[in-house]
Motif scaffolding. Structure first.
Motif, PDB file in Angstrom:
ATOM      1  N   GLU A 141       0.766  -1.593  -0.361  1.00 35.64           N
ATOM      2  CA  GLU A 141       0.174   0.042  -0.220  1.00 35.64           C
ATOM      3  C   GLU A 141       0.675   1.320  -0.121  1.00 35.64           C
ATOM      4  O   GLU A 141       1.071   1.669   0.805  1.00 35.64           O
ATOM      5  CB  GLU A 141      -0.081  -0.141   1.317  1.00 35.64           C
ATOM      6  CG  GLU A 141      -2.039   1.023   1.175  1.00 35.64           C
ATOM      7  CD  GLU A 141      -2.431   0.714   2.866  1.00 35.64           C
ATOM      8  OE1 GLU A 141      -3.733   0.767   2.839  1.00 35.64           O
ATOM      9  OE2 GLU A 141      -2.016   1.016   3.387  1.00 35.64           O
ATOM     10  N   ARG A 452      -7.749  -2.791   8.321  1.00 32.33           N
ATOM     11  CA  ARG A 452      -6.959  -1.578   7.666  1.00 32.33           C
ATOM     12  C   ARG A 452      -5.251  -1.250   7.909  1.00 32.33           C
ATOM     13  O   ARG A 452      -4.550  -1.224   6.854  1.00 32.33           O
ATOM     14  CB  ARG A 452      -8.105  -0.328   8.097  1.00 32.33           C
ATOM     15  CG  ARG A 452      -7.343   1.028   7.694  1.00 32.33           C
ATOM     16  CD  ARG A 452      -7.627   2.552   8.542  1.00 32.33           C
ATOM     17  NE  ARG A 452      -7.528   2.839   9.844  1.00 32.33           N
ATOM     18  CZ  ARG A 452      -7.789   3.592  10.387  1.00 32.33           C
ATOM     19  NH1 ARG A 452      -9.250   4.563   9.714  1.00 32.33           N
ATOM     20  NH2 ARG A 452      -7.486   3.708  11.338  1.00 32.33           N
ATOM     21  N   TRP A 465      -8.286  -2.818   2.486  1.00 26.69           N
ATOM     22  CA  TRP A 465      -8.975  -1.162   1.885  1.00 26.69           C
ATOM     23  C   TRP A 465      -8.261  -0.090   2.137  1.00 26.69           C
ATOM     24  O   TRP A 465      -7.507  -0.192   3.570  1.00 26.69           O
ATOM     25  CB  TRP A 465     -10.885  -1.097   2.181  1.00 26.69           C
ATOM     26  CG  TRP A 465     -10.927  -0.107   3.046  1.00 26.69           C
ATOM     27  CD1 TRP A 465     -11.623   1.288   2.825  1.00 26.69           C
ATOM     28  CD2 TRP A 465     -10.889   0.392   4.331  1.00 26.69           C
ATOM     29  NE1 TRP A 465     -11.764   1.856   3.993  1.00 26.69           N
ATOM     30  CE2 TRP A 465     -11.078   1.396   4.966  1.00 26.69           C
ATOM     31  CE3 TRP A 465     -10.055  -0.988   5.713  1.00 26.69           C
ATOM     32  CZ2 TRP A 465     -11.413   1.809   5.855  1.00 26.69           C
ATOM     33  CZ3 TRP A 465     -10.467  -0.657   6.739  1.00 26.69           C
ATOM     34  CH2 TRP A 465     -11.016   0.681   7.410  1.00 26.69           C
ATOM     35  N   THR A 466      -8.350   0.861   1.503  1.00 28.02           N
ATOM     36  CA  THR A 466      -7.394   2.082   1.094  1.00 28.02           C
ATOM     37  C   THR A 466      -6.919   3.230   2.940  1.00 28.02           C
ATOM     38  O   THR A 466      -7.180   4.108   2.473  1.00 28.02           O
ATOM     39  CB  THR A 466      -6.720   2.044   0.539  1.00 28.02           C
ATOM     40  OG1 THR A 466      -7.674   2.945  -0.214  1.00 28.02           O
ATOM     41  CG2 THR A 466      -6.532   1.772  -1.116  1.00 28.02           C
ATOM     42  N   ASN A 469      -9.736   7.481   2.351  1.00 27.56           N
ATOM     43  CA  ASN A 469      -9.605   8.429   1.285  1.00 27.56           C
ATOM     44  C   ASN A 469     -10.140   9.266   1.009  1.00 27.56           C
ATOM     45  O   ASN A 469     -11.257   9.905   1.679  1.00 27.56           O
ATOM     46  CB  ASN A 469      -9.264   7.727  -0.178  1.00 27.56           C
ATOM     47  CG  ASN A 469     -10.702   7.401  -0.148  1.00 27.56           C
ATOM     48  OD1 ASN A 469     -12.017   7.633   0.572  1.00 27.56           O
ATOM     49  ND2 ASN A 469     -11.081   6.122  -1.062  1.00 27.56           N
ATOM     50  N   HIS A 475      -7.196  11.799  -6.163  1.00 31.22           N
ATOM     51  CA  HIS A 475      -7.917  10.217  -4.505  1.00 31.22           C
ATOM     52  C   HIS A 475      -8.340   9.178  -5.752  1.00 31.22           C
ATOM     53  O   HIS A 475      -7.931   8.099  -4.971  1.00 31.22           O
ATOM     54  CB  HIS A 475      -8.276  10.499  -4.049  1.00 31.22           C
ATOM     55  CG  HIS A 475      -7.418  10.814  -2.343  1.00 31.22           C
ATOM     56  ND1 HIS A 475      -7.149   9.068  -2.256  1.00 31.22           N
ATOM     57  CD2 HIS A 475      -7.247  11.054  -1.405  1.00 31.22           C
ATOM     58  CE1 HIS A 475      -6.701   9.364  -0.984  1.00 31.22           C
ATOM     59  NE2 HIS A 475      -6.526  10.353  -0.195  1.00 31.22           N
ATOM     60  N   GLY A 479      -5.847   5.771  -5.399  1.00 34.18           N
ATOM     61  CA  GLY A 479      -6.604   4.020  -4.894  1.00 34.18           C
ATOM     62  C   GLY A 479      -6.900   3.401  -6.129  1.00 34.18           C
ATOM     63  O   GLY A 479      -6.151   1.771  -5.485  1.00 34.18           O
ATOM     64  N   THR A 494      -8.439  -6.280  -2.202  1.00 33.87           N
ATOM     65  CA  THR A 494      -8.157  -5.540  -1.670  1.00 33.87           C
ATOM     66  C   THR A 494      -9.978  -4.434  -2.673  1.00 33.87           C
ATOM     67  O   THR A 494     -10.176  -4.915  -3.078  1.00 33.87           O
ATOM     68  CB  THR A 494      -7.052  -4.630  -2.133  1.00 33.87           C
ATOM     69  OG1 THR A 494      -7.330  -4.898  -3.534  1.00 33.87           O
ATOM     70  CG2 THR A 494      -5.590  -6.050  -1.593  1.00 33.87           C
ATOM     71  N   TYR A 496     -11.132   0.452  -2.218  1.00 30.92           N
ATOM     72  CA  TYR A 496     -11.228   1.383  -1.814  1.00 30.92           C
ATOM     73  C   TYR A 496     -12.620   2.187  -1.820  1.00 30.92           C
ATOM     74  O   TYR A 496     -13.805   1.735  -1.873  1.00 30.92           O
ATOM     75  CB  TYR A 496     -10.026   2.449  -2.565  1.00 30.92           C
ATOM     76  CG  TYR A 496     -10.663   2.148  -4.327  1.00 30.92           C
ATOM     77  CD1 TYR A 496     -11.959   2.044  -4.465  1.00 30.92           C
ATOM     78  CD2 TYR A 496      -9.679   1.728  -4.880  1.00 30.92           C
ATOM     79  CE1 TYR A 496     -12.327   2.350  -6.122  1.00 30.92           C
ATOM     80  CE2 TYR A 496      -9.768   0.835  -6.206  1.00 30.92           C
ATOM     81  CZ  TYR A 496     -11.173   1.515  -6.839  1.00 30.92           C
ATOM     82  OH  TYR A 496     -10.719   0.425  -8.272  1.00 30.92           O
ATOM     83  N   ASP A 497     -12.958   2.637  -0.723  1.00 35.47           N
ATOM     84  CA  ASP A 497     -13.893   3.478  -0.249  1.00 35.47           C
ATOM     85  C   ASP A 497     -14.719   4.266  -1.680  1.00 35.47           C
ATOM     86  O   ASP A 497     -14.184   5.242  -2.418  1.00 35.47           O
ATOM     87  CB  ASP A 497     -14.279   4.593   1.209  1.00 35.47           C
ATOM     88  CG  ASP A 497     -13.529   3.875   2.148  1.00 35.47           C
ATOM     89  OD1 ASP A 497     -14.343   2.609   2.107  1.00 35.47           O
ATOM     90  OD2 ASP A 497     -13.570   4.646   3.281  1.00 35.47           O
ATOM     91  N   TRP A 513     -16.376   6.510  -9.862  1.00 32.55           N
ATOM     92  CA  TRP A 513     -16.037   5.698  -9.330  1.00 32.55           C
ATOM     93  C   TRP A 513     -16.919   4.781  -8.806  1.00 32.55           C
ATOM     94  O   TRP A 513     -16.584   3.503  -9.205  1.00 32.55           O
ATOM     95  CB  TRP A 513     -16.242   6.570  -7.447  1.00 32.55           C
ATOM     96  CG  TRP A 513     -14.768   6.054  -6.952  1.00 32.55           C
ATOM     97  CD1 TRP A 513     -14.063   5.050  -6.607  1.00 32.55           C
ATOM     98  CD2 TRP A 513     -14.460   7.519  -5.779  1.00 32.55           C
ATOM     99  NE1 TRP A 513     -13.363   5.790  -5.509  1.00 32.55           N
ATOM    100  CE2 TRP A 513     -13.247   6.617  -5.371  1.00 32.55           C
ATOM    101  CE3 TRP A 513     -14.772   8.523  -5.988  1.00 32.55           C
ATOM    102  CZ2 TRP A 513     -11.707   7.696  -4.404  1.00 32.55           C
ATOM    103  CZ3 TRP A 513     -13.742   9.239  -4.893  1.00 32.55           C
ATOM    104  CH2 TRP A 513     -12.283   8.848  -3.925  1.00 32.55           C
ATOM    105  N   SER A 520     -13.174  -3.602  -9.296  1.00 27.92           N
ATOM    106  CA  SER A 520     -12.608  -4.156  -8.261  1.00 27.92           C
ATOM    107  C   SER A 520     -13.000  -4.983  -7.549  1.00 27.92           C
ATOM    108  O   SER A 520     -13.600  -5.080  -7.501  1.00 27.92           O
ATOM    109  CB  SER A 520     -12.168  -2.766  -6.929  1.00 27.92           C
ATOM    110  OG  SER A 520     -11.946  -2.578  -6.086  1.00 27.92           O
TER     111      SER A 520
END
Ligand code: GLC
Length: 803
Positions: A141, A452, A465-466, A469, A475, A479, A494, A496-497, A513, A520
């Motif tokens: 990460e 996290r 997850w990242t 964000n 961003h 991600g 993995t 991201y939000d 997104w 993803s």
């Protein structure tokens, strides 16, 4: 007055004195210390420089067992040369330096001649010669470009709230990188959990280095034929992901926080009412009583069991937030029992450490202590009895207000005892481990576990997850790169939000997104407290339709996606694959215009793009390609300009691809329907894909209850073959429809020798977006005008298709 310094500032290994051969390698005595080289596999050598006595080879990350490796050893006046069938390691004698070569004596990686291994007081350092044109990937990460040459990174797990898209360090430490130069590929895993520093030629023109504040200079050198091969070896060393429950691959809806229970139910009901697929609702910290773990807020959640049951009847699984901070409060059971059982992290004088987090002042379980892990694991009894199936390990860096966990805290380290300096980076992984092991045992089925913070090997216990964000375009793309980078570093599950956690998302950004997030591995929408609503329906009809299209597309791709998860569990190959996995020597893929692009599995190339762009340049590597939504063909090895209005992304399918899909998206992942679709894309090269299915939830697959079928495309014979089913699982599919993309002159086809009727029809992967102006004309949308297909019973026996 301070005395003048007469000893050297840093110390290297010095010169060779003597050596001893052992079963797996050699131990060399040098004028200042020792160097041990041992083969872990044919392609992996452990290199360990130390002074004093050799410590026990203890590591939380390494779970692979060394194999018995045959190697040769030659001693000359200049060097010792060790060779397996895959690589050579030569140790130069004066001074002691290590050089890795391939079997043709071409250098893969070598110590910097003047520097090599150095101790600067407690700090351990290894300096490698920077090779001409060398590129560096991985480190898990980590922000920044795909090729990290010229950059330096720190590993110190941090609560990185609202980090910048270039910020470092973040939440996870994975001291593993991949080097690429002159048609050579290798990996280095530095097995040291102290705060570490990686320098890929930052502020210097001599070396790439890895160092740690203290501990051992012990690393694994991995020689590979390809990036995939290096990932395979790395995950052999640090372990692979167990198959997660199928439902966790579906869409998960989260916010900080949904409450009361009625609101949670309304969220779930919306999915069905709006014909949006979904599989999980995530309860963030407000389900708890005053943020205390293992409690429920009685006012807002008076009947958690009833709520979870209702959600289940709507097709939703429940994921619960789990924070490690145990509130210091008399009478609160986890506090009382934790204190009594001595599970908390302590100061050297025996006082429990107190830090502030959501519930106020807290103690923190020491997850490096087996008894503390058990204590934590046992506490999941109630959550599991209530029907929760997912667990979200958060704030486990450890996050405390002030972000300064003191260095002198004591960690048990399986009885070995150490301080924060060595323990901190492992905290998150050990918490995730304890949650995973506990819930797995209690549930007797696959829990979904999310974390996290993590360390090398975290893939064995949890998806990652990242973190926190921020809702803006750069961003979103950062991600994507983080997920690609984690994939290169053994972490396959993995995400991201979606929509961005911090700040307010706007319509276009959310839509974009969603389109990217649908491709993803982990697919979850989430947002912070007091931000605007951020569900797929919160941004008006158009965004809802775009979201529906992409959610459904992902659900239809589930047979493909679940097979990729199976592959990740077996080989460590990630789901989202940086272009560097297939095209490591194509310099174009590292160009910052293209380095966000990735493969979703082996065959689908995604070009993520900002929400405010309608056109984007895409690089198609060698091969032939098809636009997913229209079948429009493209030749590879060129960049093209692609349309990317807000309703879709540029997505391409590789020639020769075989993509299994469900005919219908269904309401959730357990809604299979009975028709499987196979999409074949015309190409020039042989290809195969193994379709994997099982019940998606139990461990019966470990006893053979799976259905596995290899599907092979042989272009020179015009043949597609679906092999016999392996395993005892009964697939839900009764019929298979085979679609031929790029075969515009298909005249006839046979199935097991029988002539088939070819149907030509219009085909859509996404539906047109409604036109909401008053005239309300229906737009055409993107489609494949005329696609040939044939259909047959799916059965369990070999199906041979030729044309
Ligand atoms: C942390 C998490 C975030 C969560 C919040 C409240 O900031 O990263 O996802 O919503 O805590 O629990």
């Amino acid at each position: 007055m301070r005395e003048l310094q007469t000893r050297p500032i840093s110390k290297g290994l010095g010169n060779f004195l003597s050596y001893e051969k052992n079963e797996s390698g050699i131990d060399i005595k040098t004028s200042f210390g020792n160097l041990a080289v041992s083969f872990f596999t044919e392609k992996v050598a452990q290199v360990w420089a130390y002074h004093g006595t050799k410590q026990e080879d203890f590591s939380y990350a390494v779970v692979g067992k060394p194999e018995k490796v045959n190697f040769s050893l030659a001693d000359s006046s200049e060097s010792l040369l060790l060779a397996t069938s895959a690589m050579k390691v030569s140790v130069h004698k004066s001074p002691v330096r290590v050089v890795m070569t391939d079997l043709n004596d071409q250098v893969i990686n070598e110590d910097e001649t003047g520097l090599g291994v150095q101790w600067i007081n407690d700090q351990v350092n290894c300096y490698k010669k920077l090779q001409e044109g060398e590129r560096f990937l991985g480190l898990g990460e980590k922000n920044g470009p795909l090729d990290k040459r010229g950059r330096g990174y720190i590993n110190w797990n941090t609560d990185a709230y609202a980090y910048s898209p270039d910020g470092d360090p973040l939440y996870c430490t994975v001291p593993f990188y991949i080097g690429i130069h002159h048609q050579k590929i290798y990996g280095i895993y530095f097995d040291n959990s102290y705060r570490s520093l990686f320098n890929f030629g930052a502020s210097n023109d001599r070396f790439a280095s890895f160092s740690a504040d203290s501990g051992e200079m012990k690393y694994y050198f991995i020689a590979g034929d390809s990036v995939a091969d290096v990932i395979k070896s790395y995950t052999y060393i640090t372990g692979r992901m167990p198959l997660p429950p199928l439902w966790s691959l579906g869409y998960q809806q989260c916010r900080y926080s949904y409450y009361p229970d009625k609101e949670v139910l309304r969220v779930a009901e919306n999915f069905k009412e709006r014909d949006l697929p979904g599989d999980a609702i995530v309860l963030d910290i407000h389900y708890m009583d005053a943020y205390k773990i293992f409690t429920w807020d009685k006012k807002n959640f008076p009947d958690p069991k009833g709520l979870i049951e209702k959600l289940k009847s709507l097709g939703f699984h429940v994921v619960l937030m789990c924070d490690p901070g145990i509130k210091i409060e008399e009478g609160y059971e986890p506090y009382e029992s934790g204190k009594k059982e001595e599970v908390f992290i302590k100061y050297p004088d025996g006082v429990n450490y107190s830090g502030q987090v959501w519930p106020g002042w807290c103690h923190f379980p020491d997850f490096t202590k087996p008894a503390a892990r058990e204590w934590w694991a046992d506490h999941f009894k109630e959550y599991v009895a209530l029907g929760a199936e997912g667990f979200w390990n958060d704030m486990n860096e450890i996050a405390t207000w002030g972000n300064m966990l003191p260095d002198l805290m004591e960690f048990d380290f399986e009885g070995r005892k150490t301080s924060t300096r060595e323990g901190r980076n492992l905290y998150g992984m050990m918490m995730a481990r304890s949650t995973y092991e506990g819930t797995k045992k209690l549930m007797n089925k696959r829990p979904f576990n999310l974390t996290r913070s993590g360390y090398a090997g975290i893939q064995r216990y949890a998806a990652v997850w990242t973190g926190d964000n921020v809702a803006y375009d750069a961003h979103m793309l950062a991600g994507v790169r983080l997920v690609n980078s984690m994939g290169l570093s053994g972490m396959a599950f993995t995400g991201y939000d979606i929509g961005g956690f911090v700040g307010n998302t706007d319509e276009k950004l959310f839509a974009r997104w969603m389109c990217i997030g649908a491709f993803s591995p982990f697919f979850r929408g989430h947002t912070m407290i007091n931000t605007r609503d951020s569900e797929p329906w919160s941004f008006g009809e158009k965004v809802e339709e775009i979201s529906r299209n992409h959610m459904k597309l992902r659900y239809r791709l589930m047979p493909y996606l679940y097979s990729l998860f199976f592959d990740a569990a077996k080989t460590g190959m990630p789901i989202n694959r940086s272009l560097a996995i297939y095209h490591p020597f194509d310099s174009k893929i590292y160009d910052h215009q293209y380095h966000n692009q990735y493969f979703f599995g082996p065959s689908i190339l995604i070009a993520p793009v900002e929400s405010n762009k309608d056109l984007v340049k895409v690089y198609l590597p060698e091969g032939n390609w098809y636009d997913l939504l229209t079948d429009h063909p493209h030749q590879g090895n060129q960049d093209i300009v692609a349309d990317c209005p807000i309703d879709h992304l540029p997505v391409y399918v590789k020639g020769s691809a075989i993509i299994p899909m469900k005919e219908k998206a269904g309401q959730n992942t357990s809604d299979f329907g009975d028709v499987l679709e196979l999409h074949l894309y015309r190409g020039d090269v042989y290809n195969d894909f193994t379709l994997y299915e099982d019940d998606g939830i139990s461990f019966e697959h470990e006893k053979g209850a799976f259905a596995k079928r290899k599907i092979m495309y042989t272009p020179e014979k015009n043949e597609l073959t679906i092999l016999d089913k392996e395993g005892t699982y009964v697939s839900p599919y009764k019929k298979v429809n085979i679609y031929f993309h790029g075969f515009s002159n298909l005249n006839q086809a046979t199935i097991n020798g029988q002539l088939q009727k070819i149907e030509w029809k219009e085909y859509r992967f996404v539906q047109p977006i409604s036109n909401y102006d008053p005239v309300n004309t229906v737009p055409e949308g993107l489609k494949i005008n005329s696609l040939p297909s044939i259909s047959t019973n799916y059965g369990t026996e070999k199906i041979n298709i030729s044309w």
